[in-house]
Design a protein around this motif. Structure first.
Motif, PDB file in Angstrom:
ATOM      1  N   SER A  44       8.798   2.787 -14.271  1.00  0.00           N
ATOM      2  CA  SER A  44       8.945   3.714 -13.156  1.00  0.00           C
ATOM      3  C   SER A  44       9.907   4.830 -13.539  1.00  0.00           C
ATOM      4  O   SER A  44      10.802   4.637 -14.358  1.00  0.00           O
ATOM      5  N   GLU A  49       5.041   5.070 -10.587  1.00  0.00           N
ATOM      6  CA  GLU A  49       5.164   3.718 -11.130  1.00  0.00           C
ATOM      7  C   GLU A  49       3.816   3.314 -11.732  1.00  0.00           C
ATOM      8  O   GLU A  49       2.776   3.583 -11.157  1.00  0.00           O
ATOM      9  N   ARG A 119      11.817  -0.462  -7.444  1.00  0.00           N
ATOM     10  CA  ARG A 119      10.369  -0.419  -7.226  1.00  0.00           C
ATOM     11  C   ARG A 119      10.040   0.604  -6.149  1.00  0.00           C
ATOM     12  O   ARG A 119      10.825   0.863  -5.249  1.00  0.00           O
TER      13      ARG A 119
END
Length: 160
Positions: A44, A49, A119
């Motif tokens: 990422s 990502e 994330r």
């Protein structure tokens, strides 16, 4: 985890499309997420990502950790070993690190716990997202890539 070098290399090649443009150390590595005998590698840059999956020959249980991308992308192609083992050694203590083990060498690399990898949250699970056919997307990118500046100083402009 224990896997074939060629399979590991193919998976890393997918992730090379995304180059980090940040100074945050967590973005300069791959997230390795092992569940049963399935391995997911994630890279990422904070805005995008990429996730790729591969099967491992054997695993030592479920684990999640980061591996420095420069070390991994440099070491895997140089190794002639057919089978490689990648694992996180140590637990919560300060000296925890990753080891890449081949028949002729052992490499130690810094590592973070998987929870520390940033994330990008999605609203829908992957299987519910509808996509664009690869050929259509490839042609759309080809038609607009002339407008992408070659200067990386303003990286936010390097997009279609």
């Amino acid at each position: 985890m224990k896997t074939e070098r060629a399979e590991f290399q193919r998976t890393l090649d997918i992730l090379k499309a995304l180059k980090p443009v940040t100074v945050l150390p967590a973005f300069h590595g791959y997230l390795v997420d092992v569940r049963e005998r399935n391995v997911r590698l994630v890279v990422s840059d904070g805005r995008s990502e990429i996730e790729a999956a591969m099967a491992a020959e054997e695993t030592s249980g479920d684990e999640s950790y980061t591996v420095p991308s420069l070390h991994l992308t440099g070491l895997i192609p140089a190794m002639e070993d057919q089978v490689l083992c990648l694992s996180r050694v140590g637990g919560e203590e300060k000296g925890a690190h990753c080891e890449l083990l081949g028949q002729r060498g052992r490499w130690k690399m810094n590592s973070l716990k998987g929870e520390m990898f940033p994330r990008i949250e999605t609203e829908a699970p992957l299987q519910q997202i509808t996509g664009v056919p690869v050929g259509v997307l490839r042609e759309a990118i080809r038609r607009c890539e002339f407008a992408i500046p070659k200067n990386d100083v303003r990286y936010q402009m390097n997009t279609c």
